[in-house]
Every structure is written in structure tokens, then in C-alpha cells.
Scaffold this active site. Sequence first.
Site, PDB file in Angstrom:
ATOM      1  N   THR A   1     -37.509  10.502  -3.658  1.00  0.00           N
ATOM      2  CA  THR A   1     -39.039   9.982  -3.249  1.00  0.00           C
ATOM      3  C   THR A   1     -39.647  11.010  -2.762  1.00  0.00           C
ATOM      4  O   THR A   1     -39.616  12.629  -2.372  1.00  0.00           O
ATOM      5  CB  THR A   1     -39.437   8.101  -2.866  1.00  0.00           C
ATOM      6  OG1 THR A   1     -38.894   8.133  -2.008  1.00  0.00           O
ATOM      7  CG2 THR A   1     -38.947   7.759  -4.052  1.00  0.00           C
TER       8      THR A   1
ATOM      9  N   LYS B   1     -19.801  21.131  -1.257  1.00  0.00           N
ATOM     10  CA  LYS B   1     -20.794  20.441  -0.886  1.00  0.00           C
ATOM     11  C   LYS B   1     -20.505  19.321  -0.933  1.00  0.00           C
ATOM     12  O   LYS B   1     -19.909  18.542  -0.958  1.00  0.00           O
ATOM     13  CB  LYS B   1     -21.504  21.039  -1.638  1.00  0.00           C
ATOM     14  CG  LYS B   1     -22.015  19.679  -3.022  1.00  0.00           C
ATOM     15  CD  LYS B   1     -23.543  19.129  -2.930  1.00  0.00           C
ATOM     16  CE  LYS B   1     -22.938  17.652  -3.351  1.00  0.00           C
ATOM     17  NZ  LYS B   1     -24.014  16.730  -2.856  1.00  0.00           N
TER      18      LYS B   1
ATOM     19  N   THR C   1     -19.333  12.174  -2.733  1.00  0.00           N
ATOM     20  CA  THR C   1     -20.430  13.163  -3.326  1.00  0.00           C
ATOM     21  C   THR C   1     -20.517  14.296  -3.328  1.00  0.00           C
ATOM     22  O   THR C   1     -21.122  14.552  -2.286  1.00  0.00           O
ATOM     23  CB  THR C   1     -22.168  13.126  -3.303  1.00  0.00           C
ATOM     24  OG1 THR C   1     -22.350  11.306  -4.222  1.00  0.00           O
ATOM     25  CG2 THR C   1     -22.411  13.757  -4.298  1.00  0.00           C
TER      26      THR C   1
ATOM     27  N   ASN D   1     -31.744   8.575   3.307  1.00  0.00           N
ATOM     28  CA  ASN D   1     -31.608   8.477   2.071  1.00  0.00           C
ATOM     29  C   ASN D   1     -32.217   7.215   1.715  1.00  0.00           C
ATOM     30  O   ASN D   1     -31.884   6.448   0.135  1.00  0.00           O
ATOM     31  CB  ASN D   1     -29.893   7.126   2.436  1.00  0.00           C
ATOM     32  CG  ASN D   1     -28.469   7.698   2.457  1.00  0.00           C
ATOM     33  OD1 ASN D   1     -28.615   9.184   1.542  1.00  0.00           O
ATOM     34  ND2 ASN D   1     -28.237   8.386   3.694  1.00  0.00           N
TER      35      ASN D   1
ATOM     36  N   GLU E   1     -24.768  13.390   6.497  1.00  0.00           N
ATOM     37  CA  GLU E   1     -26.479  13.143   6.120  1.00  0.00           C
ATOM     38  C   GLU E   1     -26.455  12.199   7.821  1.00  0.00           C
ATOM     39  O   GLU E   1     -26.498  11.153   7.929  1.00  0.00           O
ATOM     40  CB  GLU E   1     -26.948  12.358   4.987  1.00  0.00           C
ATOM     41  CG  GLU E   1     -27.049  13.016   4.366  1.00  0.00           C
ATOM     42  CD  GLU E   1     -27.182  12.828   2.607  1.00  0.00           C
ATOM     43  OE1 GLU E   1     -27.350  11.252   2.500  1.00  0.00           O
ATOM     44  OE2 GLU E   1     -27.607  13.172   1.718  1.00  0.00           O
TER      45      GLU E   1
ATOM     46  N   THR F   1     -26.951  20.315  -1.355  1.00  0.00           N
ATOM     47  CA  THR F   1     -28.174  19.661  -1.484  1.00  0.00           C
ATOM     48  C   THR F   1     -28.979  19.138  -0.268  1.00  0.00           C
ATOM     49  O   THR F   1     -29.620  20.200  -0.403  1.00  0.00           O
ATOM     50  CB  THR F   1     -27.420  17.829  -2.219  1.00  0.00           C
ATOM     51  OG1 THR F   1     -26.207  17.742  -1.894  1.00  0.00           O
ATOM     52  CG2 THR F   1     -26.868  18.388  -3.773  1.00  0.00           C
TER      53      THR F   1
END
Lengths: 383, 383
Positions: free
Chosen positions: A383, A168, A179, A378, A259, A146
Site C-alpha cells: 500500500t 536477496k 522469498t 509487512n 525485515e 526489495t
Amino acid sequence: MSTTAPQGFRAAGVAAGLKSSGAPDVALVVNDGPGDAAAAVFTTNRFPAAPVQWSRQVLSTGRLRAVVLNSGGANACTGPEGFGDTHATAEHVAQQLGTGAVDVAVASTGLIGVRLPMEKLTAGVTAAAEALSADGGDDAARAIMTTDSVPKTTVQARDGWTVGGMAKGAGMLAPSLATMLVVLTTDAVVDAGTLQSALKAATAVSFERVDSDGCLSTNDTVLVLASGASGVSPSAEEVTEALTAAATDLAMQLLADAEGSTKDIAITVRGAATVEDALTAGRACARNNLLKTALFGNDPNWGRVLAAIGTTDAAFEPDRVDVTINGVTVCRGGAIGDPREGVDLTGRAITIDVDLRAGDEQATIWTNDLSLAYVHENSAYST
Amino acid sequence: MSTTAPQGFRAAGVAAGLKSSGAPDVALVVNDGPGDAAAAVFTTNRFPAAPVQWSRQVLSTGRLRAVVLNSGGANACTGPEGFGDTHATAEHVAQQLGTGAVDVAVASTGLIGVRLPMEKLTAGVTAAAEALSADGGDDAARAIMTTDSVPKTTVQARDGWTVGGMAKGAGMLAPSLATMLVVLTTDAVVDAGTLQSALKAATAVSFERVDSDGCLSTNDTVLVLASGASGVSPSAEEVTEALTAAATDLAMQLLADAEGSTKDIAITVRGAATVEDALTAGRACARNNLLKTALFGNDPNWGRVLAAIGTTDAAFEPDRVDVTINGVTVCRGGAIGDPREGVDLTGRAITIDVDLRAGDEQATIWTNDLSLAYVHENSAYST
């Protein structure tokens, strides 16, 4: 080679159009046997995604022929309709493989609360089944990404047998998984009960000790499939060791690619009365936004380490606690130690060593810093 | 008028040079009586700062003549030497006022793990004592600011008596207080026991329900001093009501000025089996970095609300939970509700309403978003 490194496995990764980018988003891993033992660990979140609910039922048999995974949609909080979508996906995989849906686990990742585009997904599954190959492991690893910047794979070769795997999960790592989707494979001959015990032991000291942002996902899944194709029957201890090595390798790759992170932080709490105390104190640090922002700013702010562990019920006397950051004991006996100016935090790796002086146990929790890029990624996610 | 709004109080705020900026950094509030009842609530962090340790002892008498506060240094994790510094500060105040050190509470805020420059502080206390005046409340409120952008004060006038107050604490708000210093004053005639009960009730529904970043400070202090100068003796209920109004007013000011925040978020959990369940679920949302970054990005990501409450043990059935964000019920029965596109998050105020459908209790937790500016401010704090 990832999940197809052990004998007896085929895999594929294809682009089904679930991701607007057109990147691969459907992966399939198939166990061609002769064995079909399997085991799993799932999120403990009370809103498990539809694929988690499905796979938990399927795994109750301790057997599995295939796993289908998709990125581009978590299929979480989608109600009975979402569960129907997961069921239909498993049925479609089963048809392609000439087996039953009960032999097929499903895993999904992406935005919560959105239905999957089933027409695209079904076509993708068909394409993946056609593309299955004994060296498709790397394609599968790429299709589950992702916000990951690189695919994560591992191969652990042992004496005549092998463990392979893919993962992942960039960011959103938290204890009791993250996740995070992980598929491990092995060609060892091993029964389902041994496999489950070994997987539980392996995740407990690897994925469950990575706490990147403290947020527990609805979709976390770690699966292991054993084909028995090597003909080798390792002991339970040997299976646990190899799965732990594979899980730890993948966990460290997830940490390094979290991230927006700029630091990999290993928090070791030693001198604890119990391992549980060490984990509690370590996690309190890993979840303290003030400490994590300080480390992002290369600031060895040890006061925020004490403030964090001071919120826990771990056994310690406040005036006996030492804190060492990257080798410099900046806090001694709960008070000022060596000059903080001596701490070099410019590299990516940071070690924080807390000595509670309350016992002989210890544990390490891994986390990342809280960076500007984390907030940026994040806040812009859906969006 | 702040702490000097009620009769019987004098206050001052001066610049002692503790802050490199040269801004005011020492505040003094004196109760001239005739009464001297006092009460306090302190941080529950197990590394309480030296001034917290000192003031906790002093308050055991239920009496107080004065409070001295400094910004520019927390005097936390500074060992016996730091405690000695606090003691010396109280002694110096007592000398200036012709009273005993046991009548003087101390509160400090700033960086942890650094000794205070006592020469400067002592000179500042002398200057503050000379500057004491019946309208010095606003100067005192300004001298306790750290990263606050505005001073926070309140005045609650009742029938013949008044509660005044000041607070500091931008960001670092957490339940069981925050890096938050609060001094409340009243000219009501009230005994120490009533005052303590009223303060505890007031903080429980105000400061303790503001959870800006989940980090519990080493220095949190809320003090209340009663002069009795009005000659009015309100009931215990009336005292509780007025202190609650003052505390709530200050708590909302702290929230609005939290470090780097762009949103004030009120999370109301209703339909809970118990108030404790409602608080647990609300806090889980308030501490979820993924939800807080999504709200910073104007993204009504209700899946992150469910993922957060799904980590708690609050009583609810996952398929009965509704989530309403700024008036739009985006999640119904744990699944997709009205279109998220209908949610307008462009303003500063956000309301998240979670209905657990498990009972009749409810509670509101207030928090802020996790913004780029939060990370920036907190990573650059000590450097």
C-alpha cells in the site's frame, strides 16, 4: 565482486522503472564459458510463480547461459499471460546474447498477483545486456534488492578456482527457501549432476535452516552456473564444501537483514534421536509467535520454548528436557532451572540450546524475533 | 449468570493477591447435585501443566463436585513440586466442601515456569468457599481473566433445562484449544459418557476452529459439570446441540477479545475434497504472518492466501482456485480476478472465502490479524 568473482562471468544491474523509487530493478548474469553446466533448487510452494515454472523447465537440461532477474514484481499467480511474459523476457535476453531462450533462466520478486510492465522490462533487459561487464556483479546484486537494506554477496576462493554469489530476501525467509533469489557462480570444471547434488547438499544446511517467519514464498530460486574457465576440476566433496560455505555466508546475511528484526536467534536442538527430530523441534520454536515476541521484548521466557516443542512429535521425555538461553540453563528437567534474571538478551545475537536427552543428533535453525517493525513493514508492503 | 445459570450450582470469585494488580484471581464452581457427571477436554501439549495432569486423572472417574481456578500463575513446567501444589489446592477445596480431593478439578493460567504462592492461594480458596453463592457465576468469570478485557459468559436456555458457562483466554488461541479455561455447567440429567461425547463434538467445531496465533498452550482446559437438578433428561443430540451453542458463543467472544487484535477473520474453505483438507488449508492461512499483517494493514493481499494454501497437501489444482475477500473475488482460477481496490477492509469483520473446486466439503477457521498491539502485549507480558 559477487557473481563476477569467478572467471568467465559478466553481469549488470540497471534501473528499468519497475520500482517506483527508480532504484535498479533488472539484473543479468551471463556465463561466457567455456562450460555451461547449471543446477537449481526451487520453492516447493504449489503456486510457483511463472519464472519458477519457466526456469524449472529450462534447468531440466542441466545447462544455462544466462539468468535474468527482476525486482518490482513477482509475476506469481498471473495465469497463462504471466507465463507468456516470462517466456518473452527469456526470448529477449536470448536475442541480445545470440543464444536460445532455453538457455536463459528467469527469476522475479515483488508483489504477487500483478502483471509486469513488459515494455519497461524489455527495455531494461536491453540496457542490462549492453552494460554487461566482468565487474558487474555488485550492480547485479543491488538490482535484485526489495526491502533489503544492503546487497548480499559472497566470494569463496579455493585452490585455483572460486565460487561467487549474490542473494536477496529480507524477511519472508522460510524453510524450503524463502522469498529469496540466489545466484551462485563458479569457474570450476564441474558437470551438471555433481553441481545439482552439491547445491542440494549446500541449501539443505543453509537456506533451508533459516526460518525467519515461516512463510513459504512462490518465487524462491537458487541457481548455480559453472563456467569451467579456471580449468580446475575439484572433487565433488570440494564443490559441495565451497557451495555450502557460499550459501551459509549468504544465509547469515539474509538473517541479519530480515525485515524489521532486532535479534538473530540460533536455536540448537541437541540430544535428539534423529536430525529430523532436531529440525522439527527447532522449527516449532522458530515459528512460535509468542516466543518470538518475548525475545523481541528481551524476555527469556523459556516456558514458551517448552510449549513450542511440546506441540511436536519429536522423541523426548518432558521431564528430561533442558533449555539454555544465552548460556544460562533456565530450565532443567522440564522444570525451573537457574534464575531467568541472569540471562542478558540486550544484544542482537541470541542462542537457545535445547537438550532433548533422547539421542546423539543435533541441528541448528536460525530465525529472527517478531518485532513491531516486522508488523509495520509487512502491513504497509503493498500500500 | 454464567456457570450459575443452571440449577444446582454455586460459584465465587475472590482476590487472593496472586495478581499484583489486586484483581480477582481465584474462582470456585461447585456442583450441589443431585448428579455429579462431568467431562473434559485438555490441551494436547506434551508439557501439560500440573493442574492439567491432576484434572485429567480426576476426570477419569467421570464425576466432579467442584472446580477451582486461578489466574496469576500457570503452574506449568514446575516439576513434582508444582504438581504437589495442585494436589494441595484440591485437598484444601475438598476440606472446605466436605468431600474428597478426587472430586475437585484444578485449572490455572498465567506465566509458565513459576511456582504459585501457596499461602495466598490457600487463603483465597478459603475465602472463595465462604463466598459461594447461587449467583456467583459472574464473579467467577471475572476472577479467571488475564489479559482479557471483558469476562466471557454464556447462557443457553432449553426446554426446562439450561447450559451456562464462562471462559478466559485473550489471544494464545490455537487449535486443540488455547490458553483457554472454560467451565460449562448444566442442570440436565445426563450421564458422563454422553456428556464426554457431546463436549468433544462441541469443542471440535468451536474452540478447535479458533486459531488466533497458532500457539498451543500448556494449560488449556474445557470442563463440563452436570447437576441433574432440572430433572429433565434431554437426548444426546439435544445435549450436543446446547453445548455446541454455548461453546461457539464463548469461542466468538474469545476471538473478539484476542490480544491486540483489530480484525476478526473468518476463513471459509469450500469445494474441498474432505473437511480435513478444508481445515488444513484454513489453518495454513490463519497461521501465515504475512497474510495476518497484510490484513492488519487493510491490504487485501490475496497472493498471500494462495502462498499459504500452496504449502499444504490439500487436494486442489492451482489454476482452479478462487479467493473472495469481503465479497470481492480478487483471484479467479489461481490468477488475477476483480480489482483489489474494490475490497473494503476498514471494518473489524473480514471474510475470506477460498473455493478449491475439488469437492463438496467445507469448514471455517477463525483467526485474528497480527497487529502492532499483539507484538507489544506479548513482548511485555512477563516483564
